[in-house]
Design a protein around this motif. Structure first.
Motif, PDB file in Angstrom:
ATOM      1  N   LYS A  81       0.832  -1.218   0.000  1.00  0.00           N
ATOM      2  CA  LYS A  81       0.000   0.000   0.000  1.00  0.00           C
ATOM      3  C   LYS A  81       0.861   1.261   0.000  1.00  0.00           C
ATOM      4  O   LYS A  81       0.633   2.190  -0.794  1.00  0.00           O
ATOM      5  CB  LYS A  81      -0.928  -0.007   1.227  1.00  0.00           C
ATOM      6  CG  LYS A  81      -1.879  -1.185   1.283  1.00  0.00           C
ATOM      7  CD  LYS A  81      -2.754  -1.139   2.502  1.00  0.00           C
ATOM      8  CE  LYS A  81      -1.960  -1.203   3.793  1.00  0.00           C
ATOM      9  NZ  LYS A  81      -1.154  -2.442   3.898  1.00  0.00           N
ATOM     10  N   THR A  82       1.829   1.318   0.886  1.00  0.00           N
ATOM     11  CA  THR A  82       2.691   2.503   0.987  1.00  0.00           C
ATOM     12  C   THR A  82       3.505   2.695  -0.290  1.00  0.00           C
ATOM     13  O   THR A  82       3.694   3.821  -0.762  1.00  0.00           O
ATOM     14  CB  THR A  82       3.629   2.370   2.198  1.00  0.00           C
ATOM     15  OG1 THR A  82       2.841   2.229   3.387  1.00  0.00           O
ATOM     16  CG2 THR A  82       4.511   3.596   2.336  1.00  0.00           C
ATOM     17  N   TYR A  83       3.957   1.594  -0.876  1.00  0.00           N
ATOM     18  CA  TYR A  83       4.700   1.676  -2.138  1.00  0.00           C
ATOM     19  C   TYR A  83       3.805   2.225  -3.255  1.00  0.00           C
ATOM     20  O   TYR A  83       4.228   3.077  -4.038  1.00  0.00           O
ATOM     21  CB  TYR A  83       5.217   0.283  -2.499  1.00  0.00           C
ATOM     22  CG  TYR A  83       5.866   0.196  -3.863  1.00  0.00           C
ATOM     23  CD1 TYR A  83       7.161   0.640  -4.074  1.00  0.00           C
ATOM     24  CD2 TYR A  83       5.167  -0.337  -4.949  1.00  0.00           C
ATOM     25  CE1 TYR A  83       7.755   0.560  -5.329  1.00  0.00           C
ATOM     26  CE2 TYR A  83       5.750  -0.423  -6.204  1.00  0.00           C
ATOM     27  CZ  TYR A  83       7.046   0.025  -6.386  1.00  0.00           C
ATOM     28  OH  TYR A  83       7.629  -0.047  -7.626  1.00  0.00           O
ATOM     29  N   THR A  84       2.567   1.742  -3.311  1.00  0.00           N
ATOM     30  CA  THR A  84       1.645   2.199  -4.354  1.00  0.00           C
ATOM     31  C   THR A  84       1.296   3.671  -4.178  1.00  0.00           C
ATOM     32  O   THR A  84       1.265   4.434  -5.159  1.00  0.00           O
ATOM     33  CB  THR A  84       0.366   1.345  -4.334  1.00  0.00           C
ATOM     34  OG1 THR A  84       0.710  -0.026  -4.547  1.00  0.00           O
ATOM     35  CG2 THR A  84      -0.610   1.796  -5.402  1.00  0.00           C
ATOM     36  N   MET A  85       1.047   4.093  -2.942  1.00  0.00           N
ATOM     37  CA  MET A  85       0.681   5.496  -2.699  1.00  0.00           C
ATOM     38  C   MET A  85       1.884   6.419  -2.824  1.00  0.00           C
ATOM     39  O   MET A  85       1.736   7.599  -3.154  1.00  0.00           O
ATOM     40  CB  MET A  85       0.072   5.641  -1.302  1.00  0.00           C
ATOM     41  CG  MET A  85      -1.268   4.947  -1.128  1.00  0.00           C
ATOM     42  SD  MET A  85      -2.542   5.540  -2.261  1.00  0.00           S
ATOM     43  CE  MET A  85      -2.702   7.226  -1.708  1.00  0.00           C
ATOM     44  N   GLY A  86       3.084   5.927  -2.564  1.00  0.00           N
ATOM     45  CA  GLY A  86       4.275   6.753  -2.710  1.00  0.00           C
ATOM     46  C   GLY A  86       4.627   7.561  -1.486  1.00  0.00           C
ATOM     47  O   GLY A  86       5.315   8.581  -1.591  1.00  0.00           O
ATOM     48  N   THR A  87       4.187   7.121  -0.292  1.00  0.00           N
ATOM     49  CA  THR A  87       4.526   7.840   0.940  1.00  0.00           C
ATOM     50  C   THR A  87       5.764   7.270   1.627  1.00  0.00           C
ATOM     51  O   THR A  87       6.251   7.846   2.596  1.00  0.00           O
ATOM     52  CB  THR A  87       3.342   7.787   1.927  1.00  0.00           C
ATOM     53  OG1 THR A  87       2.976   6.423   2.138  1.00  0.00           O
ATOM     54  CG2 THR A  87       2.148   8.544   1.378  1.00  0.00           C
ATOM     55  N   GLY A  88       6.275   6.149   1.143  1.00  0.00           N
ATOM     56  CA  GLY A  88       7.492   5.595   1.737  1.00  0.00           C
ATOM     57  C   GLY A  88       8.709   6.064   0.958  1.00  0.00           C
ATOM     58  O   GLY A  88       9.000   5.551  -0.119  1.00  0.00           O
ATOM     59  N   PHE A  89       9.415   7.039   1.452  1.00  0.00           N
ATOM     60  CA  PHE A  89      10.519   7.652   0.719  1.00  0.00           C
ATOM     61  C   PHE A  89      11.759   6.773   0.804  1.00  0.00           C
ATOM     62  O   PHE A  89      12.168   6.333   1.863  1.00  0.00           O
ATOM     63  CB  PHE A  89      10.818   9.046   1.263  1.00  0.00           C
ATOM     64  CG  PHE A  89       9.881  10.085   0.728  1.00  0.00           C
ATOM     65  CD1 PHE A  89      10.153  10.744  -0.456  1.00  0.00           C
ATOM     66  CD2 PHE A  89       8.699  10.381   1.392  1.00  0.00           C
ATOM     67  CE1 PHE A  89       9.284  11.693  -0.960  1.00  0.00           C
ATOM     68  CE2 PHE A  89       7.829  11.322   0.905  1.00  0.00           C
ATOM     69  CZ  PHE A  89       8.121  11.981  -0.274  1.00  0.00           C
ATOM     70  N   ASP A  90      12.320   6.545  -0.371  1.00  0.00           N
ATOM     71  CA  ASP A  90      13.544   5.767  -0.481  1.00  0.00           C
ATOM     72  C   ASP A  90      14.497   6.542  -1.384  1.00  0.00           C
ATOM     73  O   ASP A  90      14.133   6.928  -2.496  1.00  0.00           O
ATOM     74  CB  ASP A  90      13.244   4.379  -1.065  1.00  0.00           C
ATOM     75  CG  ASP A  90      14.478   3.474  -1.048  1.00  0.00           C
ATOM     76  OD1 ASP A  90      15.564   3.971  -0.707  1.00  0.00           O
ATOM     77  OD2 ASP A  90      14.328   2.285  -1.386  1.00  0.00           O
ATOM     78  N   VAL A  91      15.716   6.754  -0.928  1.00  0.00           N
ATOM     79  CA  VAL A  91      16.651   7.560  -1.705  1.00  0.00           C
ATOM     80  C   VAL A  91      17.050   6.869  -2.999  1.00  0.00           C
ATOM     81  O   VAL A  91      17.475   7.514  -3.962  1.00  0.00           O
ATOM     82  CB  VAL A  91      17.927   7.865  -0.867  1.00  0.00           C
ATOM     83  CG1 VAL A  91      17.587   8.777   0.283  1.00  0.00           C
ATOM     84  CG2 VAL A  91      18.566   6.569  -0.361  1.00  0.00           C
ATOM     85  N   ASN A  92      16.934   5.541  -3.051  1.00  0.00           N
ATOM     86  CA  ASN A  92      17.351   4.798  -4.235  1.00  0.00           C
ATOM     87  C   ASN A  92      16.211   4.527  -5.215  1.00  0.00           C
ATOM     88  O   ASN A  92      16.402   3.818  -6.201  1.00  0.00           O
ATOM     89  CB  ASN A  92      17.965   3.450  -3.808  1.00  0.00           C
ATOM     90  CG  ASN A  92      19.223   3.631  -2.970  1.00  0.00           C
ATOM     91  OD1 ASN A  92      20.022   4.528  -3.244  1.00  0.00           O
ATOM     92  ND2 ASN A  92      19.396   2.788  -1.954  1.00  0.00           N
ATOM     93  N   ILE A  93      15.021   5.057  -4.973  1.00  0.00           N
ATOM     94  CA  ILE A  93      13.875   4.780  -5.828  1.00  0.00           C
ATOM     95  C   ILE A  93      14.034   5.470  -7.178  1.00  0.00           C
ATOM     96  O   ILE A  93      14.497   6.617  -7.260  1.00  0.00           O
ATOM     97  CB  ILE A  93      12.557   5.220  -5.143  1.00  0.00           C
ATOM     98  CG1 ILE A  93      11.364   4.598  -5.871  1.00  0.00           C
ATOM     99  CG2 ILE A  93      12.437   6.729  -5.102  1.00  0.00           C
ATOM    100  CD1 ILE A  93      10.050   4.756  -5.129  1.00  0.00           C
TER     101      ILE A  93
END
Length: 548
Positions: A81-93
């Motif tokens: 869910k968080t990946y789909t919504m984009g609220t989990g920030f990852d510097v390598n994304i």
């Protein structure tokens, strides 16, 4: 509905895939016999861009027309869910892996720039936009402000000062929440990142970084633009329209977009949660249960449920106008394809299937001044139409003051329809006459060629010349018949007029118009005879030369 790829851990443990998607159809099978149909289904190979373009893009464009929108992701812990919504920030994304919120923010400011440039090209005042954002977290049934930098992060269990209220129109708003005004995409992403890093996360046996709270990121859009011009397709008096459109009238539209990242539904036995984690899980499940009850009540086709339990949870209270009010809402059900998550996936699909039955009625959010201006403009347009109907005689008022439609208007409409039908018939008859004339010309020329062939004097050159002459004769004959018909009509009119007055001349004045056509026909026949004689002489000379 979105199915995430299998995790490396699931592959190592030998989990099998228990989901399948019907090719070309929005249908998913769980196991062998459980089928569910949704508006969209995204399989394991689907990209983030596909989800955004098909589900969210139109909602962002609708915000510029004053429509509220909501998108929320639901599913078990670790379903993506968080990946789909984009609220989990990852510097390598990477850019292609960006979620819904970053893409929506980029699209929002792109549309703002395009509308400003379009207004400049059209020569109208540029619209003004005001954008602000709020970021709330619902943790253990307490509403927390993620933009509040002064709050103590360790005091989450304390009573929150944020209050939820409902306005006269049924809209939900919060009091005591920090609102950040933004003007660029970069500023909005900084706000999102600031709030996302303040969210409550923890590790469980099902997810290394599990969201322990529900997050609601809200974007408010306020737009002041020039009113669209009056539809004047049926107006006949352009002077009135030009006078009314000289002054630019402005309208104000507002819209809000909720991006909801729900915490995952979970079973304590599988997550292995104890102590504080277990308390969080119970609170999460209670909120999702209340959300499920609201969805069941709203989606009840039998309409037996008269009461919708919005107040059972602060989550459902915050999303009240999104679930059953004035909002275009999209629910993304995130599921795992692994067979060990079979029951959680089944519950998620049933949950989403109930939500699909909800039908919201959305209306444009306008301020009262803009609504009154639009109502007055519509009234002016209607009155202008009625005025033109009085001027053209369509509407009349009799001696008793009763308004009615003029009979002459109906008669004129009927005559106009009949006139159009007659035009079609005349066109068809003209085409038929042309075809018959061509047929007659061909037959006459064939007949003349046969006569010449019997006499031994026919050749291709003579045949072509005869065909052209016959064609010209038929054209003149058609004109002659048309002239006779016109003359006959004029004679009748003249005879009627002569009975009333002796001012008009006799019909002999019109009979002379026939003579020019007859003279032309005689002259053409004489020329044809001369040309035929010349050709005969040429043929005789050729025969003599051959004999010599």
């Amino acid at each position: 509905m979105e199915i995430r790829p299998q995790l490396a851990k699931e592959k190592i443990e030998g989990c099998h895939i228990c989901t399948s998607v019907t090719p070309g159809e929005p249908q998913v099978f769980l196991g062998k016999d459980k089928a569910f149909t949704f508006d969209y289904v995204f399989d394991i190979e689907s990209r983030q861009e596909d989800i955004y373009v098909q589900c969210i893009e139109k909602l962002i464009e609708g915000c510029f027309e004053g429509y509220n929108a909501t998108v929320f992701a639901y599913g078990q812990t670790g379903a993506g869910k968080t990946y789909t919504m984009g609220t989990g920030f990852d510097v390598n994304i990477m850019e292609e892996e960006q979620g819904i919120i970053p893409r929506a923010v980029k699209h929002l400011f792109k549309c703002i720039d395009e509308k400003k440039h379009a207004a400049i090209k059209q020569g109208v005042p540029s619209p003004e936009f005001k954008v602000n954002a709020q970021f709330l977290e619902l943790y253990n049934e307490e509403v927390l402000d993620l933009f509040d930098t002064t709050r103590d992060i360790d005091s989450k269990n304390k009573k929150s000062n944020i209050r939820i209220h409902e306005d006269s129109a049924g809209g939900i708003y919060t009091v005591g929440v920090t609102t950040r005004n933004v003007s660029t995409e970069t500023e909005m992403m900084q706000c999102l990142k600031l709030g996302a890093l303040s969210r409550t996360t923890a590790s469980t046996q099902m997810n290394v970084q599990s969201s322990r709270s529900h997050a609601i990121f809200t974007v408010h859009l306020c737009q002041t633009r020039v009113c669209s011009p009056i539809d004047a397709d049926n107006m006949t008096d352009n002077r009135i329209i030009s006078e009314s459109s000289q002054l630019n009238e402005f309208e104000t539209l507002t819209a809000k977009f909720h991006f909801v990242d729900l915490a995952g539904s979970e079973r304590l036995k599988r997550t292995g949660a104890t102590g504080e984690r277990a308390k969080e899980g119970i609170s999460i499940n209670c909120g999702l249960l209340a959300l499920g009850n609201v969805i069941s009540a709203l989606g009840d086709k039998s309409k037996k449920a008269t009461h919708v339990p919005y107040r059972d949870s602060k989550l459902t209270r915050l999303l009240q106008d999104s679930l059953g009010g004035n909002s275009q809402t999209v629910m993304i059900a995130c599921v795992s394809p692994s067979d060990r998550d079979f029951m959680e996936t089944l519950n998620t699909l049933k949950y989403a299937n109930r939500a699909r039955n909800i039908k919201n009625k959305v209306v444009v959010n306008q301020d009262r001044a803009s609504q009154q201006i639009n109502a007055l403009r519509s009234e002016i347009t209607r009155l202008q139409m009625e005025l033109m109907e009085y001027r053209t005689g369509k509407r009349i008022i009799d001696e008793e003051g009763v308004e009615s439609i003029n009979d002459m208007f109906h008669e004129n409409a009927m005559l106009q329809t009949e006139n159009n039908n007659l035009r079609v018939r005349i066109k068809a008859m003209q085409e038929t006459a042309d075809a018959l004339k061509a047929r007659i010309t061909q037959l006459e020329s064939d007949k003349a060629n046969q006569i010449l062939a019997r006499a031994g004097e026919g050749n291709e050159e003579i045949s072509n010349m005869i065909h052209n002459y016959i064609k010209e004769i038929e054209d003149l004959r058609a004109k002659l018949l048309e002239s006779e018909a016109v003359n006959e009509n004029l004679r009748r009119n003249l005879s009627r007029a002569s009975t009333r007055s002796t001012y008009f001349g006799g019909p002999s004045a019109f009979s002379a118009s026939i003579l020019p056509s007859e003279k032309e026909t005689i002259e053409i026949l004489d020329l044809a005879k001369k040309d035929v004689e010349k050709l005969k002489k040429k043929e005789k000379k050729k025969k003599r030369s051959y004999k010599i």
